[in-house]
Design a protein around this motif. Structure first.
Motif, PDB file in Angstrom:
ATOM      1  N   ASP A 166       3.922  66.909  47.724  1.00 13.24           N
ATOM      2  CA  ASP A 166       3.574  68.320  47.798  1.00 13.24           C
ATOM      3  C   ASP A 166       4.602  69.007  48.689  1.00 13.24           C
ATOM      4  O   ASP A 166       4.599  68.833  49.906  1.00 13.24           O
ATOM      5  N   GLU A 167       5.499  69.779  48.078  1.00 11.45           N
ATOM      6  CA  GLU A 167       6.606  70.340  48.855  1.00 11.45           C
ATOM      7  C   GLU A 167       6.143  71.336  49.918  1.00 11.45           C
ATOM      8  O   GLU A 167       6.901  71.666  50.835  1.00 11.45           O
ATOM      9  N   LYS A 168       4.882  71.781  49.829  1.00 12.24           N
ATOM     10  CA  LYS A 168       4.370  72.681  50.863  1.00 12.24           C
ATOM     11  C   LYS A 168       4.290  71.994  52.228  1.00 12.24           C
ATOM     12  O   LYS A 168       4.244  72.651  53.259  1.00 12.24           O
ATOM     13  N   ARG A 169       4.250  70.651  52.212  1.00  7.43           N
ATOM     14  CA  ARG A 169       4.194  69.909  53.469  1.00  7.43           C
ATOM     15  C   ARG A 169       5.532  69.935  54.213  1.00  7.43           C
ATOM     16  O   ARG A 169       5.575  69.654  55.407  1.00  7.43           O
ATOM     17  N   PHE A 170       6.592  70.247  53.505  1.00  6.65           N
ATOM     18  CA  PHE A 170       7.932  70.133  54.075  1.00  6.65           C
ATOM     19  C   PHE A 170       8.528  71.522  54.260  1.00  6.65           C
ATOM     20  O   PHE A 170       8.652  72.287  53.308  1.00  6.65           O
ATOM     21  N   LYS A 171       8.917  71.817  55.481  1.00  6.11           N
ATOM     22  CA  LYS A 171       9.372  73.166  55.824  1.00  6.11           C
ATOM     23  C   LYS A 171      10.751  73.116  56.468  1.00  6.11           C
ATOM     24  O   LYS A 171      10.869  72.968  57.703  1.00  6.11           O
ATOM     25  N   PRO A 172      11.820  73.201  55.657  1.00  5.24           N
ATOM     26  CA  PRO A 172      13.173  73.201  56.216  1.00  5.24           C
ATOM     27  C   PRO A 172      13.352  74.332  57.224  1.00  5.24           C
ATOM     28  O   PRO A 172      12.802  75.424  57.052  1.00  5.24           O
ATOM     29  N   ILE A 173      14.099  74.060  58.270  1.00  9.04           N
ATOM     30  CA  ILE A 173      14.325  75.028  59.337  1.00  9.04           C
ATOM     31  C   ILE A 173      15.823  75.228  59.528  1.00  9.04           C
ATOM     32  O   ILE A 173      16.575  74.262  59.676  1.00  9.04           O
ATOM     33  N   SER A 174      16.246  76.485  59.519  1.00 12.73           N
ATOM     34  CA  SER A 174      17.656  76.787  59.756  1.00 12.73           C
ATOM     35  C   SER A 174      18.022  76.415  61.187  1.00 12.73           C
ATOM     36  O   SER A 174      17.334  76.801  62.141  1.00 12.73           O
ATOM     37  N   HIS A 175      19.078  75.632  61.341  1.00 11.27           N
ATOM     38  CA  HIS A 175      19.498  75.224  62.682  1.00 11.27           C
ATOM     39  C   HIS A 175      20.987  74.903  62.674  1.00 11.27           C
ATOM     40  O   HIS A 175      21.585  74.691  61.624  1.00 11.27           O
ATOM     41  N   ASP A 176      21.565  74.879  63.834  1.00 14.79           N
ATOM     42  CA  ASP A 176      22.996  74.580  63.977  1.00 14.79           C
ATOM     43  C   ASP A 176      23.178  73.676  65.189  1.00 14.79           C
ATOM     44  O   ASP A 176      23.333  74.135  66.317  1.00 14.79           O
ATOM     45  N   ASN A 177      23.136  72.372  64.944  1.00 17.01           N
ATOM     46  CA  ASN A 177      23.276  71.413  66.033  1.00 17.01           C
ATOM     47  C   ASN A 177      24.749  71.229  66.396  1.00 17.01           C
ATOM     48  O   ASN A 177      25.583  70.993  65.522  1.00 17.01           O
ATOM     49  N   GLU A 178      25.045  71.334  67.663  1.00 17.98           N
ATOM     50  CA  GLU A 178      26.430  71.158  68.109  1.00 17.98           C
ATOM     51  C   GLU A 178      26.903  69.731  67.878  1.00 17.98           C
ATOM     52  O   GLU A 178      28.051  69.484  67.510  1.00 17.98           O
ATOM     53  N   VAL A 179      25.997  68.775  68.084  1.00 16.21           N
ATOM     54  CA  VAL A 179      26.283  67.365  67.819  1.00 16.21           C
ATOM     55  C   VAL A 179      25.416  66.922  66.649  1.00 16.21           C
ATOM     56  O   VAL A 179      24.221  67.224  66.596  1.00 16.21           O
ATOM     57  N   ALA A 180      26.017  66.203  65.701  1.00 16.30           N
ATOM     58  CA  ALA A 180      25.276  65.767  64.509  1.00 16.30           C
ATOM     59  C   ALA A 180      24.081  64.904  64.892  1.00 16.30           C
ATOM     60  O   ALA A 180      24.202  63.956  65.669  1.00 16.30           O
ATOM     61  N   GLN A 181      22.930  65.256  64.329  1.00 13.16           N
ATOM     62  CA  GLN A 181      21.691  64.540  64.605  1.00 13.16           C
ATOM     63  C   GLN A 181      21.348  63.657  63.401  1.00 13.16           C
ATOM     64  O   GLN A 181      21.020  64.147  62.330  1.00 13.16           O
ATOM     65  N   LEU A 182      21.447  62.336  63.605  1.00 11.34           N
ATOM     66  CA  LEU A 182      21.126  61.368  62.564  1.00 11.34           C
ATOM     67  C   LEU A 182      19.704  60.871  62.786  1.00 11.34           C
ATOM     68  O   LEU A 182      19.273  60.693  63.928  1.00 11.34           O
ATOM     69  N   VAL A 183      18.977  60.638  61.700  1.00 12.51           N
ATOM     70  CA  VAL A 183      17.600  60.182  61.844  1.00 12.51           C
ATOM     71  C   VAL A 183      17.274  59.133  60.796  1.00 12.51           C
ATOM     72  O   VAL A 183      17.775  59.186  59.662  1.00 12.51           O
ATOM     73  N   THR A 184      16.466  58.163  61.187  1.00 12.25           N
ATOM     74  CA  THR A 184      15.897  57.209  60.244  1.00 12.25           C
ATOM     75  C   THR A 184      14.415  57.091  60.524  1.00 12.25           C
ATOM     76  O   THR A 184      13.980  57.213  61.680  1.00 12.25           O
ATOM     77  N   VAL A 185      13.630  56.900  59.470  1.00 16.47           N
ATOM     78  CA  VAL A 185      12.170  56.766  59.593  1.00 16.47           C
ATOM     79  C   VAL A 185      11.755  55.540  58.792  1.00 16.47           C
ATOM     80  O   VAL A 185      11.948  55.498  57.569  1.00 16.47           O
TER      81      VAL A 185
END
Length: 370
Positions: A166-185
């Protein structure tokens, strides 16, 4: 995914009940277990097999205790033991079985059992038993359908229904990280290739590419991974969060999702990360390779290759525009291919074909008034 499916069906007037085996139910079942397609006794004495058989007994006991007098039109199981138990207790009711992953491959990759051993032979024999005992077998990727088909009499009958969200669960947020943020789940187990991820990030550090690695999840090798990060000199660049109930609430603040799994039947978290507008880096295995087309909506690398992984991550770190374009493409594909609406439509056709004789190719819309 299942609770969202149940909720959606209820909204259109279909009564659905969720049923599972509570953790507190242990060693209650005493009924003798027989399989239709193989004899399990030669595998007795192995811990994995004995636990599987006892869980099957417990599920039978719990099902008969709680559901025996219930009336259902159809049962949809999402675990093999559930399907086997339900087909015994309700032999006249159609049972749909969705196989989500390979327990035996997970155990082998995590060092719990040996390839070719009694446990693997027992667990792979379950696939043919499911084929015999259920009305329909489905799975979540073409890759896993091919794997499972090797153990079936009629592999051509497997239906592939990828997971939906359900794409309503996911809410992209505009952001500009100075350092690249990598994530794993993920769960912190060897099968996820997290040692390769840390080695790849250490290579990034050698190349003077700044990053922060966020590891969301817990598991038996967390302490080992923390020690490894320290030895590789990237502990200060890595954040271990532990288990998180709703990681999708945090994902939109990151830039790149990366998971170098050694095997993956589908890889649900890739679709979820795509819906959060993250660029994707994954290994060319299983269902991951069906979600990511290299250079089109993400980057694929070979498994067990930390240098190739570092190259892919470096590409996204040094080229934010390309990273954003890949994230947009991944999001568009996820919305189109892995929408919850699509899953509901395919499941509805499946259910009606088994309960009302609707041809599987018939449009769902044609049945709305019936």
């Amino acid at each position: 995914m299942v609770p969202y499916i149940v909720e959606r069906f209820r909204k259109i007037g279909w009564e659905m009940e969720m049923f599972s085996l509570p953790k507190r139910i242990r060693n209650k079942g005493q009924e003798e277990i027989e399989f239709d397609t193989f004899d399990w006794r030669p595998y007795a004495g192995n811990l994995v097999v004995e636990r599987y058989i006892q869980t099957y007994k417990d599920y039978l006991w719990w099902t008969k205790l709680r559901l025996k007098e219930q009336k259902y039109d159809l049962i949809h199981a999402h675990h093999p033991i559930a399907a086997l138990a339900m087909s015994r207790v309700f032999p006249d009711i159609p049972v749909v079985m969705t196989v989500h992953s390979s327990f035996e491959r997970e155990l082998m990759l995590n060092g719990r059992i040996e390839a070719g051993g009694a446990e693997e032979k027992f667990l792979t024999s379950i696939y043919r038993e499911l084929e015999q005992r259920t009305s329909r077998l489905t799975t979540v990727s073409h890759s896993f359908a091919a794997y499972m088909g090797a153990f079936l009499d009629h592999p051509e009958r497997i239906q592939v229904i990828p997971n939906g969200y359900d794409e309503k669960r996911f809410k992209p947020i505009s952001h500009d990280n100075e350092v690249a943020q990598l994530v794993t789940v993920c769960r912190l187990v060897p099968a996820k290739g997290l040692d390769i991820l840390l080695q790849g990030c250490a290579e990034l550090r050698k190349r003077n590419r700044p990053f922060v690695l966020h590891m969301i999840g817990d598991g038996p090798i967390r302490e080992e991974l923390e020690t490894m990060a320290q030895k590789l000199g990237i502990y200060d660049d890595t954040i271990f969060y532990g288990y998180m109930l709703h990681p999708e609430e945090l994902l939109p603040f990151f830039d790149v999702f990366v998971l170098p799994s050694r095997a993956e039947s589908f890889g649900s978290v890739f679709a979820e990360a795509a819906l959060c507008l993250l660029a994707l880096v994954g290994t060319n295995v299983g269902g991951i390779a069906e979600q990511i087309e290299n250079g089109v909506n993400g980057l694929l690398v070979p498994p067990e290759d930390p240098v190739a992984l570092a190259d892919a991550l470096e590409t996204f770190i040094t080229d934010p525009h390309f990273r954003y374009e890949m994230a947009r493409a991944a999001s568009n594909k996820a919305k189109k291919t892995y929408s919850l609406n699509r899953v509901i439509g395919e499941l509805k056709r499946n259910y009606l074909s088994l309960t009302e004789g609707l041809d599987e190719g018939e449009s769902v819309e044609e049945t709305e008034e019936s």
